[in-house]
Design a protein around this motif. Structure first.
Motif, short mmCIF file in Angstrom:
data_model
loop_
_atom_site.label_atom_id
_atom_site.label_comp_id
_atom_site.label_asym_id
_atom_site.label_seq_id
_atom_site.Cartn_x
_atom_site.Cartn_y
_atom_site.Cartn_z
N PRO A 152 0.83 -1.20 0.00
CA PRO A 152 0.00 0.00 0.00
C PRO A 152 0.86 1.26 0.00
O PRO A 152 1.96 1.28 0.53
CB PRO A 152 -0.79 -0.10 1.30
CG PRO A 152 -0.75 -1.53 1.68
CD PRO A 152 0.53 -2.08 1.13
N SER A 153 0.33 2.33 -0.59
CA SER A 153 1.11 3.55 -0.75
C SER A 153 1.39 4.24 0.59
O SER A 153 2.35 4.97 0.71
CB SER A 153 0.40 4.51 -1.69
OG SER A 153 -0.86 4.85 -1.14
N GLY A 196 8.72 5.53 3.58
CA GLY A 196 10.07 5.44 4.11
C GLY A 196 10.12 5.05 5.57
O GLY A 196 11.18 4.81 6.10
N THR A 197 8.99 4.99 6.25
CA THR A 197 8.99 4.57 7.65
C THR A 197 8.95 3.06 7.72
O THR A 197 8.55 2.39 6.79
CB THR A 197 7.79 5.16 8.41
OG1 THR A 197 6.60 4.62 7.83
CG2 THR A 197 7.76 6.67 8.32
N LYS A 198 9.34 2.55 8.87
CA LYS A 198 9.32 1.11 9.06
C LYS A 198 8.20 0.69 10.01
O LYS A 198 8.28 -0.34 10.64
CB LYS A 198 10.66 0.65 9.61
CG LYS A 198 11.78 0.83 8.62
CD LYS A 198 13.03 0.15 9.09
CE LYS A 198 14.07 0.29 8.01
NZ LYS A 198 15.21 -0.55 8.25
N GLY A 199 7.16 1.51 10.11
CA GLY A 199 6.06 1.23 11.02
C GLY A 199 5.34 -0.07 10.70
O GLY A 199 5.03 -0.85 11.59
N ALA A 200 5.05 -0.31 9.43
CA ALA A 200 4.35 -1.53 9.05
C ALA A 200 5.23 -2.75 9.28
O ALA A 200 4.75 -3.79 9.73
CB ALA A 200 3.93 -1.44 7.59
N SER A 201 6.49 -2.63 8.99
CA SER A 201 7.41 -3.75 9.20
C SER A 201 7.56 -4.07 10.68
O SER A 201 7.58 -5.24 11.06
CB SER A 201 8.78 -3.41 8.59
OG SER A 201 9.70 -4.44 8.85
N LEU A 202 7.66 -3.05 11.50
CA LEU A 202 7.76 -3.28 12.94
C LEU A 202 6.48 -3.85 13.50
O LEU A 202 6.52 -4.70 14.40
CB LEU A 202 8.14 -1.98 13.66
CG LEU A 202 9.54 -1.45 13.38
CD1 LEU A 202 9.75 -0.11 14.06
CD2 LEU A 202 10.58 -2.44 13.87
N HIS A 203 5.34 -3.42 13.00
CA HIS A 203 4.06 -3.97 13.45
C HIS A 203 3.97 -5.45 13.08
O HIS A 203 3.55 -6.28 13.89
CB HIS A 203 2.90 -3.18 12.84
CG HIS A 203 1.57 -3.64 13.29
ND1 HIS A 203 1.04 -3.30 14.51
CD2 HIS A 203 0.65 -4.43 12.69
CE1 HIS A 203 -0.14 -3.86 14.65
NE2 HIS A 203 -0.41 -4.54 13.54
N TRP A 204 4.34 -5.79 11.85
CA TRP A 204 4.32 -7.19 11.41
C TRP A 204 5.26 -8.02 12.26
O TRP A 204 4.92 -9.13 12.68
CB TRP A 204 4.73 -7.25 9.93
CG TRP A 204 4.62 -8.62 9.34
CD1 TRP A 204 3.51 -9.19 8.79
CD2 TRP A 204 5.66 -9.60 9.26
NE1 TRP A 204 3.80 -10.45 8.37
CE2 TRP A 204 5.11 -10.74 8.65
CE3 TRP A 204 6.99 -9.64 9.65
CZ2 TRP A 204 5.85 -11.89 8.40
CZ3 TRP A 204 7.71 -10.78 9.42
CH2 TRP A 204 7.15 -11.89 8.80
N THR A 205 6.45 -7.50 12.55
CA THR A 205 7.40 -8.21 13.39
C THR A 205 6.86 -8.39 14.80
O THR A 205 7.02 -9.45 15.41
CB THR A 205 8.75 -7.46 13.43
OG1 THR A 205 9.21 -7.28 12.09
CG2 THR A 205 9.79 -8.21 14.22
N GLY A 206 6.19 -7.37 15.33
CA GLY A 206 5.58 -7.47 16.65
C GLY A 206 4.49 -8.53 16.70
O GLY A 206 4.37 -9.27 17.68
#
Length: 157
Positions: free
Chosen positions: A50-51, A56-66
């Protein structure tokens, strides 16, 4: 979508650039344009994410990792709760199960609820449901036998 110009179609020098080797990521448009006697194919890049995550943030990646870390913690808590029941495990299970349910239902709401007001109402309802669930589990742990012993009592009958 961002328009990309395929380098191999612009310059006919016989080399293949590294970035455009995968043709499954490039979808050509139906028109060809001519510019300076060199025809090239206008292409569009297909985005797999998704756009709002592409900023450039890693918020989605950190949420998925969490979410994955919490799932692994829950898998580890189950045998610990069976062999070593106690208040610390009961409250850990209450927190982990509530957070796991909150994130899971939040994903369902993200997928199926549309419209600004409906999304805000659904998120507020989810927050209230998660708060009441955590408070109820903590109340059950404090005033009753706790989650571990309750599951053991269910299995014993």
């Amino acid at each position: 979508m961002a328009a990309l110009v395929r380098i191999s179609s612009v310059c006919h020098r016989g080399f293949r650039p590294l970035l455009f080797r995968s043709t499954s990521l490039i979808r050509p448009l139906a028109v060809q344009k001519k510019d300076h006697d060199c025809p090239y194919l206008v292409s569009a890049k297909i985005h797999g994410t998704p756009s709002n995550y592409a900023s450039g943030t890693k918020g989605a990646s950190l949420h998925w990792t969490g979410e994955r870390a919490l799932s692994v913690i829950l898998l580890g808590l189950m045998p610990v709760a069976y062999y070593f029941p106690g208040p610390a495990i009961d409250y850990s299970l209450a927190a982990a199960l509530t957070l796991h349910g909150h994130w899971g239902i939040g994903q369902v709401l993200t997928d199926y609820v549309h419209g600004d007001f409906k999304v805000k109402a659904a998120n507020a309802s989810l927050f209230i449901l998660s708060t009441v669930t955590f408070a109820g589990l903590c109340y059950f742990n404090y005033h009753d036998v706790g989650i571990c012993k309750a599951v053991a009592l269910l299995w014993s009958k």
